[in-house]
Design an enzyme around this catalytic site. Structure first.
Site, PDB file in Angstrom:
ATOM      1  N   HIS A  17       0.840  -1.203   0.000  1.00  0.00           N
ATOM      2  CA  HIS A  17       0.000   0.000   0.000  1.00  0.00           C
ATOM      3  C   HIS A  17       0.879   1.259   0.000  1.00  0.00           C
ATOM      4  O   HIS A  17       0.617   2.214  -0.736  1.00  0.00           O
ATOM      5  CB  HIS A  17      -0.889   0.056   1.254  1.00  0.00           C
ATOM      6  CG  HIS A  17      -1.956  -0.979   1.311  1.00  0.00           C
ATOM      7  ND1 HIS A  17      -2.161  -1.746   2.437  1.00  0.00           N
ATOM      8  CD2 HIS A  17      -2.889  -1.375   0.413  1.00  0.00           C
ATOM      9  CE1 HIS A  17      -3.177  -2.565   2.222  1.00  0.00           C
ATOM     10  NE2 HIS A  17      -3.626  -2.368   0.991  1.00  0.00           N
ATOM     11  N   LYS A  41     -19.258  -4.406   8.638  1.00  0.00           N
ATOM     12  CA  LYS A  41     -18.119  -5.311   8.748  1.00  0.00           C
ATOM     13  C   LYS A  41     -17.330  -5.040  10.015  1.00  0.00           C
ATOM     14  O   LYS A  41     -17.083  -3.892  10.371  1.00  0.00           O
ATOM     15  CB  LYS A  41     -17.167  -5.099   7.558  1.00  0.00           C
ATOM     16  CG  LYS A  41     -17.584  -5.776   6.293  1.00  0.00           C
ATOM     17  CD  LYS A  41     -16.472  -5.628   5.275  1.00  0.00           C
ATOM     18  CE  LYS A  41     -16.783  -6.341   3.998  1.00  0.00           C
ATOM     19  NZ  LYS A  41     -15.741  -6.116   2.987  1.00  0.00           N
ATOM     20  N   ARG A  90      -1.935  -5.400  -7.834  1.00  0.00           N
ATOM     21  CA  ARG A  90      -0.797  -6.270  -7.545  1.00  0.00           C
ATOM     22  C   ARG A  90      -0.591  -7.256  -8.681  1.00  0.00           C
ATOM     23  O   ARG A  90       0.516  -7.609  -9.022  1.00  0.00           O
ATOM     24  CB  ARG A  90      -1.020  -7.056  -6.256  1.00  0.00           C
ATOM     25  CG  ARG A  90      -0.986  -6.219  -5.015  1.00  0.00           C
ATOM     26  CD  ARG A  90      -1.441  -7.016  -3.854  1.00  0.00           C
ATOM     27  NE  ARG A  90      -2.794  -7.484  -4.168  1.00  0.00           N
ATOM     28  CZ  ARG A  90      -3.575  -8.150  -3.357  1.00  0.00           C
ATOM     29  NH1 ARG A  90      -3.157  -8.483  -2.179  1.00  0.00           N
ATOM     30  NH2 ARG A  90      -4.776  -8.507  -3.710  1.00  0.00           N
ATOM     31  N   SER A 128      -3.431  -7.458   2.878  1.00  0.00           N
ATOM     32  CA  SER A 128      -3.798  -7.374   4.297  1.00  0.00           C
ATOM     33  C   SER A 128      -4.259  -8.732   4.809  1.00  0.00           C
ATOM     34  O   SER A 128      -3.952  -9.116   5.944  1.00  0.00           O
ATOM     35  CB  SER A 128      -4.897  -6.328   4.494  1.00  0.00           C
ATOM     36  OG  SER A 128      -4.394  -5.046   4.200  1.00  0.00           O
TER      37      SER A 128
END
Length: 159
Positions: A17, A41, A90, A128
Site C-alpha cells: 500500500h 463489517k 498487484r 492485508s
C-alpha cells in the site's frame, strides 16, 4: 491543486500500500489515503487504529494525509475536491474487480477519474489478508508491514 484519494480498508496497511501511495504522492499535489468505514463489517483493527497507524507510517510524505469516511467513495472525493481515485494493482487478477469499480464510479461521476498504479514486484503477493493470516499464526510480518504496524501488532501478542 491536483488532489487524489487512495481509498481502501487498509486493515492493516502494508508495504505494498505504501509503495502505491508513494508513487501517487510523486504524481499528485496532495493524496488523501482514506480508510473506508463499513458499519456492517467488523475489521481486524479498529478504524481509529488504522488511521493512527497510517499517519505514523506516512510521516515522511509531506503531501499525504490520512482520513476515514463512510458512504460512497465518489461522494467523499467530491467533498474533498479530488478529481482522481487511486487504485492499486498487484496482479492481473485484481484488474477485473478494479475495472468494474472504476466504471461504477465513472457512471456516478464522470468528472472523477480512476488511476491504476502497480506495486513493485517484491510486493505483489502482499495483502492485508495474508498479513493477518501470518500474524494470527505467530509468523514474522516485519518485512511486509511498516514499522509502526509491526510494533503495534507485536505489542498485542496474539499467542
Amino acid at each position: 491543486m491536483r488532489i487524489a484519494i487512495y481509498p481502501g480498508s487498509f486493515d492493516p496497511i502494508t508495504k505494498g500500500h505504501l509503495d502505491i501511495l508513494k508513487t501517487g504522492a510523486e504524481i499528485f499535489d496532495k493524496v488523501i489515503i482514506a480508510v473506508a468505514r463499513n458499519s456492517e463489517k467488523k475489521g481486524f483493527l479498529s478504524i481509529d487504529d488504522r488511521v493512527k497507524l497510517i499517519r505514523e507510517s506516512i510521516k515522511d510524505l509531506e503531501n499525504v494525509e490520512a482520513d476515514s469516511f463512510e458512504g460512497l467513495t465518489i461522494e467523499y472525493a467530491k467533498k474533498k475536491g479530488a478529481k482522481v481515485l487511486i487504485r492499486g494493482l498487484r496482479a492481473v487478477s485484481d484488474f477485473e474487480y478494479e475495472l468494474q469499480l472504476s466504471q461504477a464510479n465513472s457512471a456516478l461521476c464522470s468528472d472523477i477519474k480512476t488511476v491504476f498504479l502497480t506495486t513493485k514486484p517484491k510486493y505483489n503477493f502482499i495483502s492485508s489478508s495474508t498479513i493477518k493470516e501470518i500474524y494470527l499464526n505467530n509468523g514474522d510480518i516485519s518485512k511486509f508491514v511498516p514499522e509502526p504496524v509491526y510494533e503495534f501488532l507485536k505489542s498485542r501478542n496474539v499467542s
